[in-house]
Design a protein around this motif. Structure first.
Motif, PDB file in Angstrom:
ATOM      1  N   GLU A 130       0.872  -1.210  -0.136  1.00 20.53           N
ATOM      2  CA  GLU A 130      -0.050  -0.051  -0.174  1.00 20.53           C
ATOM      3  C   GLU A 130       0.848   1.210  -0.117  1.00 20.53           C
ATOM      4  OE1 GLU A 130      -4.023  -1.446   2.174  1.00 20.53           O
ATOM      5  OE2 GLU A 130      -2.373  -0.490   3.455  1.00 20.53           O
ATOM      6  N   GLU A 131       1.936   1.246   0.493  1.00 19.63           N
ATOM      7  CA  GLU A 131       2.857   2.384   0.752  1.00 19.63           C
ATOM      8  C   GLU A 131       3.962   2.509  -0.361  1.00 19.63           C
ATOM      9  OE1 GLU A 131       4.716   1.777   4.547  1.00 19.63           O
ATOM     10  OE2 GLU A 131       2.636   2.470   5.691  1.00 19.63           O
ATOM     11  N   ASN A 132       3.986   1.512  -1.320  1.00 17.07           N
ATOM     12  CA  ASN A 132       4.714   1.714  -2.322  1.00 17.07           C
ATOM     13  C   ASN A 132       4.266   1.129  -3.840  1.00 17.07           C
ATOM     14  OD1 ASN A 132       7.648   1.929  -1.075  1.00 17.07           O
ATOM     15  ND2 ASN A 132       6.553   0.352   0.178  1.00 17.07           N
ATOM     16  N   ILE A 133       3.507   2.165  -4.006  1.00 18.09           N
ATOM     17  CA  ILE A 133       2.778   1.905  -5.354  1.00 18.09           C
ATOM     18  C   ILE A 133       3.429   2.951  -6.459  1.00 18.09           C
ATOM     19  CG2 ILE A 133       0.601   2.047  -6.725  1.00 18.09           C
ATOM     20  CD1 ILE A 133      -0.681   0.845  -4.411  1.00 18.09           C
ATOM     21  N   PHE A 134       3.807   2.603  -7.294  1.00 19.33           N
ATOM     22  CA  PHE A 134       4.603   3.751  -8.398  1.00 19.33           C
ATOM     23  C   PHE A 134       3.798   3.370  -9.799  1.00 19.33           C
ATOM     24  CE2 PHE A 134       7.345   3.260  -4.826  1.00 19.33           C
ATOM     25  CZ  PHE A 134       7.190   4.448  -4.314  1.00 19.33           C
ATOM     26  N   PHE A 135       3.360   4.259 -10.416  1.00 20.98           N
ATOM     27  CA  PHE A 135       2.358   3.969 -11.703  1.00 20.98           C
ATOM     28  C   PHE A 135       3.313   4.604 -12.880  1.00 20.98           C
ATOM     29  CE2 PHE A 135      -1.363   3.786  -9.101  1.00 20.98           C
ATOM     30  CZ  PHE A 135      -2.029   2.674  -9.689  1.00 20.98           C
ATOM     31  N   VAL A 136       3.328   3.809 -13.930  1.00 23.52           N
ATOM     32  CA  VAL A 136       3.966   4.376 -15.217  1.00 23.52           C
ATOM     33  C   VAL A 136       2.885   6.032 -15.588  1.00 23.52           C
ATOM     34  CG1 VAL A 136       4.153   4.063 -17.612  1.00 23.52           C
ATOM     35  CG2 VAL A 136       4.361   2.392 -16.116  1.00 23.52           C
ATOM     36  N   ASN A 137       3.515   6.995 -15.959  1.00 17.55           N
ATOM     37  CA  ASN A 137       2.773   8.305 -16.057  1.00 17.55           C
ATOM     38  C   ASN A 137       1.645   7.776 -16.990  1.00 17.55           C
ATOM     39  OD1 ASN A 137       4.479   9.628 -14.523  1.00 17.55           O
ATOM     40  ND2 ASN A 137       6.112  10.334 -16.471  1.00 17.55           N
ATOM     41  N   GLY A 138       0.561   8.233 -16.728  1.00 12.68           N
ATOM     42  CA  GLY A 138      -0.694   7.889 -17.433  1.00 12.68           C
ATOM     43  C   GLY A 138      -1.405   6.879 -17.169  1.00 12.68           C
ATOM     44  N   ALA A 139      -1.033   5.830 -16.489  1.00 17.41           N
ATOM     45  CA  ALA A 139      -1.530   4.519 -16.247  1.00 17.41           C
ATOM     46  C   ALA A 139      -3.010   4.601 -15.642  1.00 17.41           C
ATOM     47  CB  ALA A 139      -0.428   3.650 -15.327  1.00 17.41           C
ATOM     48  N   PRO A 140      -3.252   5.527 -14.505  1.00 22.86           N
ATOM     49  CA  PRO A 140      -4.716   5.476 -14.156  1.00 22.86           C
ATOM     50  C   PRO A 140      -5.572   5.977 -15.060  1.00 22.86           C
ATOM     51  CG  PRO A 140      -2.938   6.003 -12.230  1.00 22.86           C
ATOM     52  CD  PRO A 140      -2.297   6.158 -13.570  1.00 22.86           C
ATOM     53  N   ASN A 141      -5.007   7.016 -15.790  1.00 23.30           N
ATOM     54  CA  ASN A 141      -6.098   7.442 -16.943  1.00 23.30           C
ATOM     55  C   ASN A 141      -6.358   6.430 -18.046  1.00 23.30           C
ATOM     56  OD1 ASN A 141      -6.237   9.863 -15.754  1.00 23.30           O
ATOM     57  ND2 ASN A 141      -4.508  10.866 -16.939  1.00 23.30           N
ATOM     58  N   THR A 142      -5.226   5.622 -18.640  1.00 23.52           N
ATOM     59  CA  THR A 142      -5.556   4.746 -19.493  1.00 23.52           C
ATOM     60  C   THR A 142      -6.467   3.606 -18.770  1.00 23.52           C
ATOM     61  OG1 THR A 142      -3.295   5.153 -20.598  1.00 23.52           O
ATOM     62  CG2 THR A 142      -4.401   2.870 -20.992  1.00 23.52           C
ATOM     63  N   LEU A 143      -6.164   3.206 -17.626  1.00 22.53           N
ATOM     64  CA  LEU A 143      -7.185   2.036 -17.234  1.00 22.53           C
ATOM     65  C   LEU A 143      -8.499   2.590 -17.129  1.00 22.53           C
ATOM     66  CD1 LEU A 143      -6.656  -0.750 -16.484  1.00 22.53           C
ATOM     67  CD2 LEU A 143      -6.010  -0.060 -14.002  1.00 22.53           C
ATOM     68  N   ASP A 144      -8.630   4.015 -16.686  1.00 21.24           N
ATOM     69  CA  ASP A 144     -10.181   4.566 -16.522  1.00 21.24           C
ATOM     70  C   ASP A 144     -10.774   4.376 -17.751  1.00 21.24           C
ATOM     71  OD1 ASP A 144     -11.973   5.788 -14.762  1.00 21.24           O
ATOM     72  OD2 ASP A 144     -11.574   7.536 -15.846  1.00 21.24           O
ATOM     73  N   LEU A 145      -9.983   5.038 -18.762  1.00 23.14           N
ATOM     74  CA  LEU A 145     -10.525   4.981 -20.214  1.00 23.14           C
ATOM     75  C   LEU A 145     -11.059   3.607 -20.606  1.00 23.14           C
ATOM     76  CD1 LEU A 145     -10.822   6.431 -22.941  1.00 23.14           C
ATOM     77  CD2 LEU A 145      -8.517   5.502 -23.521  1.00 23.14           C
ATOM     78  N   ALA A 146      -9.870   2.771 -20.425  1.00 28.37           N
ATOM     79  CA  ALA A 146     -10.484   1.333 -20.893  1.00 28.37           C
ATOM     80  C   ALA A 146     -11.788   0.808 -20.255  1.00 28.37           C
ATOM     81  CB  ALA A 146      -9.242   0.393 -20.475  1.00 28.37           C
TER      82      ALA A 146
END
Length: 354
Positions: free
Chosen positions: A82-98
Protein backbone atom coordinates in the motif's frame (compact mmCIF):
# COMPACT_ATOMS: atom_id res chain seq x y z
CA UNK A 1 -21.49 -3.91 -32.06
CA UNK A 2 -18.99 -6.66 -31.28
CA UNK A 3 -18.12 -6.87 -27.58
CA UNK A 4 -14.52 -5.90 -26.84
CA UNK A 5 -12.23 -6.75 -23.91
CA UNK A 6 -9.16 -5.02 -22.50
CA UNK A 7 -6.68 -7.22 -20.61
CA UNK A 8 -3.33 -6.10 -19.24
CA UNK A 9 -0.45 -7.19 -17.09
CA UNK A 10 0.18 -4.91 -14.10
CA UNK A 11 3.89 -4.50 -13.37
CA UNK A 12 5.40 -2.85 -16.45
CA UNK A 13 2.38 -1.77 -18.51
CA UNK A 14 0.70 -0.05 -15.52
CA UNK A 15 3.11 0.20 -12.60
CA UNK A 16 6.82 0.76 -12.19
CA UNK A 17 7.03 -1.70 -9.33
CA UNK A 18 8.43 -5.16 -9.06
CA UNK A 19 6.63 -5.80 -5.81
CA UNK A 20 8.26 -9.14 -4.95
CA UNK A 21 11.72 -7.73 -5.67
CA UNK A 22 10.98 -4.72 -3.49
CA UNK A 23 9.70 -6.89 -0.63
CA UNK A 24 12.87 -8.96 -0.82
CA UNK A 25 15.05 -5.85 -0.82
CA UNK A 26 13.16 -4.41 2.16
CA UNK A 27 13.01 -7.44 4.46
CA UNK A 28 15.88 -9.78 3.46
CA UNK A 29 19.59 -8.90 3.85
CA UNK A 30 21.02 -8.22 0.38
CA UNK A 31 17.54 -9.05 -0.83
CA UNK A 32 17.98 -7.19 -4.12
CA UNK A 33 20.85 -9.47 -5.20
CA UNK A 34 19.12 -12.48 -3.69
CA UNK A 35 16.01 -11.84 -5.79
CA UNK A 36 18.01 -11.01 -8.93
CA UNK A 37 19.72 -14.40 -8.92
CA UNK A 38 16.49 -16.32 -8.36
CA UNK A 39 14.90 -14.33 -11.19
CA UNK A 40 17.81 -15.23 -13.49
CA UNK A 41 17.40 -18.85 -12.42
CA UNK A 42 13.69 -18.63 -13.23
CA UNK A 43 14.51 -17.40 -16.74
CA UNK A 44 17.09 -20.17 -17.15
CA UNK A 45 14.60 -22.87 -16.15
CA UNK A 46 12.04 -21.56 -18.65
CA UNK A 47 14.21 -20.52 -21.61
CA UNK A 48 17.18 -22.89 -21.51
CA UNK A 49 16.47 -25.91 -19.31
CA UNK A 50 12.78 -25.91 -20.32
CA UNK A 51 12.01 -27.65 -17.03
CA UNK A 52 8.88 -29.78 -17.20
CA UNK A 53 5.88 -28.41 -15.26
CA UNK A 54 7.80 -25.25 -14.37
CA UNK A 55 6.12 -21.95 -15.21
CA UNK A 56 7.56 -18.49 -15.82
CA UNK A 57 7.25 -16.23 -12.79
CA UNK A 58 7.88 -18.98 -10.26
CA UNK A 59 10.47 -16.75 -8.59
CA UNK A 60 7.49 -15.71 -6.43
CA UNK A 61 7.07 -19.32 -5.39
CA UNK A 62 10.75 -20.05 -4.77
CA UNK A 63 11.29 -17.05 -2.49
CA UNK A 64 8.27 -17.68 -0.23
CA UNK A 65 10.07 -19.92 2.35
CA UNK A 66 12.66 -17.17 2.80
CA UNK A 67 9.89 -14.68 3.57
CA UNK A 68 8.85 -16.96 6.43
CA UNK A 69 12.46 -17.33 7.61
CA UNK A 70 12.70 -13.55 7.95
CA UNK A 71 9.35 -13.36 9.79
CA UNK A 72 7.45 -11.51 7.07
CA UNK A 73 3.67 -11.66 7.59
CA UNK A 74 0.67 -11.11 5.37
CA UNK A 75 0.14 -7.79 7.13
CA UNK A 76 3.73 -6.73 6.36
CA UNK A 77 3.18 -7.35 2.65
CA UNK A 78 -0.16 -5.52 2.64
CA UNK A 79 1.31 -2.50 4.42
CA UNK A 80 4.45 -2.40 2.28
CA UNK A 81 2.43 -2.78 -0.93
CA UNK A 82 0.00 0.00 0.00
CA UNK A 83 2.86 2.39 0.79
CA UNK A 84 4.91 1.61 -2.30
CA UNK A 85 2.80 1.97 -5.44
CA UNK A 86 4.37 3.79 -8.36
CA UNK A 87 2.50 4.08 -11.65
CA UNK A 88 3.81 4.60 -15.14
CA UNK A 89 2.84 8.15 -16.11
CA UNK A 90 -0.71 8.15 -17.39
CA UNK A 91 -1.55 4.60 -16.27
CA UNK A 92 -4.55 5.44 -14.06
CA UNK A 93 -6.05 7.49 -16.91
CA UNK A 94 -5.47 4.71 -19.44
CA UNK A 95 -7.08 2.15 -17.16
CA UNK A 96 -10.00 4.49 -16.50
CA UNK A 97 -10.48 4.97 -20.25
CA UNK A 98 -10.45 1.21 -20.82
CA UNK A 99 -12.78 0.56 -17.89
CA UNK A 100 -15.37 3.02 -19.21
CA UNK A 101 -15.18 1.75 -22.78
CA UNK A 102 -15.26 -2.02 -22.24
CA UNK A 103 -14.91 -4.82 -19.71
CA UNK A 104 -11.34 -4.58 -18.44
CA UNK A 105 -9.10 -6.97 -16.54
CA UNK A 106 -5.69 -7.18 -14.92
CA UNK A 107 -3.85 -10.50 -15.07
CA UNK A 108 -0.73 -10.35 -12.95
CA UNK A 109 1.86 -12.73 -11.57
CA UNK A 110 2.14 -10.38 -8.58
CA UNK A 111 0.95 -11.34 -5.12
CA UNK A 112 -2.69 -10.64 -4.36
CA UNK A 113 -1.79 -8.19 -1.58
CA UNK A 114 -0.15 -5.89 -4.13
CA UNK A 115 -2.92 -6.21 -6.73
CA UNK A 116 -5.52 -5.40 -4.08
CA UNK A 117 -3.52 -2.32 -3.10
CA UNK A 118 -3.33 -1.27 -6.77
CA UNK A 119 -7.06 -1.84 -7.26
CA UNK A 120 -7.95 0.18 -4.18
CA UNK A 121 -5.72 3.07 -5.21
CA UNK A 122 -7.34 3.51 -8.64
CA UNK A 123 -10.85 2.21 -7.93
CA UNK A 124 -10.48 -0.85 -10.16
CA UNK A 125 -12.77 -3.82 -9.40
CA UNK A 126 -10.75 -6.50 -7.59
CA UNK A 127 -13.10 -9.13 -9.02
CA UNK A 128 -11.67 -8.27 -12.45
CA UNK A 129 -8.14 -9.20 -11.42
CA UNK A 130 -6.13 -12.42 -11.46
CA UNK A 131 -3.03 -12.83 -9.29
CA UNK A 132 -0.81 -15.18 -7.30
CA UNK A 133 -2.23 -16.01 -3.87
CA UNK A 134 0.33 -15.93 -1.04
CA UNK A 135 -0.72 -16.78 2.52
CA UNK A 136 2.33 -16.67 4.78
CA UNK A 137 0.40 -16.74 8.05
CA UNK A 138 -0.99 -20.23 7.55
CA UNK A 139 2.45 -21.88 7.71
CA UNK A 140 5.11 -22.24 10.38
CA UNK A 141 8.87 -22.53 10.06
CA UNK A 142 11.03 -24.07 12.79
CA UNK A 143 14.21 -22.47 14.10
CA UNK A 144 16.20 -25.29 12.57
CA UNK A 145 14.69 -24.72 9.13
CA UNK A 146 15.23 -20.97 9.51
CA UNK A 147 18.95 -21.60 9.99
CA UNK A 148 19.05 -23.75 6.87
CA UNK A 149 17.25 -21.09 4.87
CA UNK A 150 19.66 -18.42 6.17
CA UNK A 151 22.51 -20.64 4.96
CA UNK A 152 20.88 -21.04 1.54
CA UNK A 153 20.51 -17.27 1.30
CA UNK A 154 24.24 -16.89 1.95
CA UNK A 155 25.00 -19.40 -0.80
CA UNK A 156 22.76 -17.48 -3.20
CA UNK A 157 24.47 -14.19 -2.34
CA UNK A 158 27.84 -15.86 -3.07
CA UNK A 159 26.43 -16.98 -6.43
CA UNK A 160 25.37 -13.37 -7.09
CA UNK A 161 28.90 -12.08 -6.41
CA UNK A 162 30.44 -14.64 -8.76
CA UNK A 163 27.81 -14.07 -11.44
CA UNK A 164 28.43 -10.31 -11.35
CA UNK A 165 32.12 -10.93 -12.09
CA UNK A 166 31.91 -13.81 -14.56
CA UNK A 167 28.39 -13.67 -16.00
CA UNK A 168 28.05 -17.38 -15.20
CA UNK A 169 25.11 -18.56 -13.10
CA UNK A 170 25.75 -21.53 -10.80
CA UNK A 171 22.61 -23.44 -11.75
CA UNK A 172 23.80 -26.68 -10.14
CA UNK A 173 23.81 -25.18 -6.66
CA UNK A 174 20.49 -23.43 -7.28
CA UNK A 175 18.92 -26.64 -8.54
CA UNK A 176 20.13 -28.40 -5.41
CA UNK A 177 18.74 -25.73 -3.08
CA UNK A 178 15.32 -25.36 -4.70
CA UNK A 179 14.61 -28.83 -6.04
CA UNK A 180 16.51 -31.12 -3.66
CA UNK A 181 16.96 -29.48 -0.24
CA UNK A 182 13.94 -27.22 0.30
CA UNK A 183 11.41 -29.84 -0.94
CA UNK A 184 12.54 -32.08 1.94
CA UNK A 185 11.69 -29.40 4.51
CA UNK A 186 8.33 -28.88 6.21
CA UNK A 187 8.18 -25.30 4.91
CA UNK A 188 7.91 -26.79 1.42
CA UNK A 189 4.17 -26.99 2.13
CA UNK A 190 4.10 -23.22 1.70
CA UNK A 191 5.85 -23.46 -1.67
CA UNK A 192 3.50 -26.22 -2.79
CA UNK A 193 0.46 -24.12 -1.89
CA UNK A 194 1.32 -21.34 -4.33
CA UNK A 195 -0.20 -21.44 -7.80
CA UNK A 196 1.71 -19.00 -9.97
CA UNK A 197 -0.33 -16.87 -12.36
CA UNK A 198 2.43 -16.50 -14.90
CA UNK A 199 3.13 -17.78 -18.39
CA UNK A 200 0.59 -20.50 -19.10
CA UNK A 201 -1.26 -19.41 -15.93
CA UNK A 202 -1.92 -16.04 -17.53
CA UNK A 203 -3.09 -17.68 -20.72
CA UNK A 204 -5.51 -19.85 -18.74
CA UNK A 205 -6.83 -16.73 -17.00
CA UNK A 206 -7.27 -15.01 -20.36
CA UNK A 207 -9.13 -17.99 -21.79
CA UNK A 208 -11.29 -18.03 -18.67
CA UNK A 209 -12.27 -14.40 -19.28
CA UNK A 210 -13.09 -15.09 -22.93
CA UNK A 211 -15.20 -18.09 -21.96
CA UNK A 212 -17.00 -16.25 -19.16
CA UNK A 213 -18.03 -13.39 -21.43
CA UNK A 214 -18.54 -15.62 -24.48
CA UNK A 215 -16.26 -13.36 -26.48
CA UNK A 216 -14.20 -14.36 -29.49
CA UNK A 217 -10.42 -14.05 -29.03
CA UNK A 218 -10.35 -11.59 -31.94
CA UNK A 219 -12.10 -9.09 -29.68
CA UNK A 220 -9.37 -8.89 -27.02
CA UNK A 221 -6.44 -6.54 -26.63
CA UNK A 222 -3.69 -7.92 -24.37
CA UNK A 223 -0.77 -5.87 -23.06
CA UNK A 224 2.34 -7.40 -21.50
CA UNK A 225 6.03 -6.78 -21.09
CA UNK A 226 7.99 -9.80 -19.85
CA UNK A 227 8.62 -13.54 -19.72
CA UNK A 228 5.38 -14.13 -17.82
CA UNK A 229 3.42 -12.63 -20.74
CA UNK A 230 4.83 -14.86 -23.49
CA UNK A 231 1.95 -17.33 -23.56
CA UNK A 232 -0.94 -14.82 -23.40
CA UNK A 233 0.73 -12.58 -26.00
CA UNK A 234 1.30 -15.56 -28.30
CA UNK A 235 -2.25 -16.84 -27.73
CA UNK A 236 -3.72 -13.44 -28.49
CA UNK A 237 -1.67 -12.96 -31.66
CA UNK A 238 -2.28 -16.47 -32.98
CA UNK A 239 -6.03 -16.16 -32.40
CA UNK A 240 -6.56 -12.83 -34.11
CA UNK A 241 -6.53 -10.50 -31.11
CA UNK A 242 -4.26 -7.50 -30.59
CA UNK A 243 -1.04 -8.45 -28.76
CA UNK A 244 0.91 -5.45 -27.50
CA UNK A 245 4.31 -5.28 -25.86
CA UNK A 246 4.64 -2.17 -23.68
CA UNK A 247 8.30 -1.41 -22.91
CA UNK A 248 8.78 -5.13 -23.28
CA UNK A 249 11.87 -7.25 -22.90
CA UNK A 250 13.17 -9.26 -25.85
CA UNK A 251 10.80 -12.21 -25.43
CA UNK A 252 7.70 -10.04 -25.03
CA UNK A 253 8.54 -8.02 -28.13
CA UNK A 254 9.09 -11.23 -30.10
CA UNK A 255 5.64 -12.51 -29.12
CA UNK A 256 3.78 -9.22 -29.50
CA UNK A 257 2.40 -7.94 -32.78
CA UNK A 258 2.58 -4.26 -31.84
CA UNK A 259 5.35 -2.72 -29.74
CA UNK A 260 4.98 0.45 -27.70
CA UNK A 261 8.03 2.16 -26.23
CA UNK A 262 7.00 5.12 -24.11
CA UNK A 263 7.37 6.77 -20.71
CA UNK A 264 3.64 7.55 -20.72
CA UNK A 265 0.73 5.17 -21.25
CA UNK A 266 -1.20 7.66 -23.36
CA UNK A 267 0.45 5.79 -26.24
CA UNK A 268 -1.54 2.76 -25.04
CA UNK A 269 -4.66 4.90 -24.67
CA UNK A 270 -4.64 5.68 -28.40
CA UNK A 271 -4.92 1.99 -29.24
CA UNK A 272 -7.41 1.31 -26.46
CA UNK A 273 -9.65 4.06 -27.82
CA UNK A 274 -9.48 2.63 -31.34
CA UNK A 275 -9.97 -0.94 -30.10
CA UNK A 276 -13.19 0.05 -28.35
CA UNK A 277 -14.68 1.30 -31.64
CA UNK A 278 -13.01 -0.41 -34.58
CA UNK A 279 -11.60 -3.74 -35.75
CA UNK A 280 -8.03 -4.96 -35.72
CA UNK A 281 -7.31 -4.04 -39.33
CA UNK A 282 -8.18 -0.41 -38.61
CA UNK A 283 -5.80 -0.37 -35.65
CA UNK A 284 -2.98 -1.91 -37.65
CA UNK A 285 -3.47 0.67 -40.40
CA UNK A 286 -3.29 3.42 -37.78
CA UNK A 287 -0.05 1.99 -36.37
CA UNK A 288 1.49 1.85 -39.85
CA UNK A 289 0.44 5.45 -40.50
CA UNK A 290 1.63 6.65 -37.08
CA UNK A 291 5.11 5.21 -37.60
CA UNK A 292 5.43 7.07 -40.93
CA UNK A 293 3.73 10.41 -40.18
CA UNK A 294 2.18 10.86 -36.74
CA UNK A 295 0.46 14.15 -37.55
CA UNK A 296 -1.23 12.71 -40.63
CA UNK A 297 -2.24 9.61 -38.69
CA UNK A 298 -4.01 11.76 -36.10
CA UNK A 299 -5.79 13.63 -38.90
CA UNK A 300 -6.80 10.49 -40.80
CA UNK A 301 -7.98 8.13 -38.07
CA UNK A 302 -10.93 8.58 -35.73
CA UNK A 303 -9.20 8.94 -32.39
CA UNK A 304 -10.85 10.88 -29.57
CA UNK A 305 -9.70 14.46 -30.10
CA UNK A 306 -9.05 15.05 -26.39
CA UNK A 307 -6.53 12.18 -26.46
CA UNK A 308 -4.73 13.74 -29.41
CA UNK A 309 -4.60 17.10 -27.61
CA UNK A 310 -3.25 15.44 -24.46
CA UNK A 311 -0.72 13.42 -26.47
CA UNK A 312 0.56 16.52 -28.26
CA UNK A 313 0.87 18.41 -24.99
CA UNK A 314 2.80 15.62 -23.26
CA UNK A 315 5.22 15.14 -26.15
CA UNK A 316 5.53 18.68 -27.49
CA UNK A 317 9.16 18.93 -26.35
CA UNK A 318 10.03 15.22 -26.30
CA UNK A 319 10.69 12.38 -28.68
CA UNK A 320 7.47 10.68 -29.69
CA UNK A 321 6.71 7.19 -28.41
CA UNK A 322 7.48 4.24 -30.63
CA UNK A 323 4.30 2.51 -31.80
CA UNK A 324 5.14 -0.02 -34.50
CA UNK A 325 4.14 -3.37 -35.90
CA UNK A 326 6.97 -5.75 -35.05
CA UNK A 327 8.78 -7.39 -37.96
CA UNK A 328 12.19 -8.81 -38.83
CA UNK A 329 13.45 -5.45 -40.04
CA UNK A 330 12.71 -3.47 -36.88
CA UNK A 331 12.73 -5.99 -34.02
CA UNK A 332 16.38 -5.44 -33.11
CA UNK A 333 16.01 -1.65 -33.00
CA UNK A 334 12.72 -1.78 -31.08
CA UNK A 335 14.15 -4.24 -28.56
CA UNK A 336 17.16 -2.01 -27.94
CA UNK A 337 14.97 1.07 -27.43
CA UNK A 338 12.49 -0.83 -25.29
CA UNK A 339 15.16 -2.19 -22.95
CA UNK A 340 16.55 1.33 -22.54
CA UNK A 341 13.10 2.64 -21.65
CA UNK A 342 12.50 -0.18 -19.15
CA UNK A 343 15.66 0.78 -17.29
CA UNK A 344 15.03 4.51 -17.62
CA UNK A 345 11.58 4.58 -16.04
CA UNK A 346 11.75 1.57 -13.69
CA UNK A 347 15.38 1.88 -12.61
CA UNK A 348 18.28 -0.25 -13.80
CA UNK A 349 17.76 -3.10 -11.32
CA UNK A 350 14.02 -3.63 -11.83
CA UNK A 351 14.25 -2.78 -15.53
CA UNK A 352 16.84 -5.52 -16.00
CA UNK A 353 14.72 -8.26 -14.43
CA UNK A 354 13.02 -10.76 -16.74
Amino acid sequence: MVKKLFVTDCEGPLSLNDNAYEISAEFIPNGNEFFRIISLFDDYLVDIAKKVDYHSGSTLKLIAPFFKAYDITNKDIVKFSEENIFFVNGAPNTLDLAKKAMDSFIISTSYGQYIEAISNSIDFPIENTYYTILDLDSYEVSDEEKKRLFHFRELIIDIAKKESKTGVLDVDTLNNIFFEEIPKMKIAKLTDSINIVGGIGKQIALENILSKFKVDSKSVIYIGDSHTDVEPLRFTKQNGGIAISFNGNDVAIKEGEIAIVSDNTIATSLLVDLHSKFNKDYILEFVKSYSKDTKRAFESFRINFSLIEEFNEIFKDKDLPIIEIVNEDNIERITSESLKMRKKIRGHEIGSLG
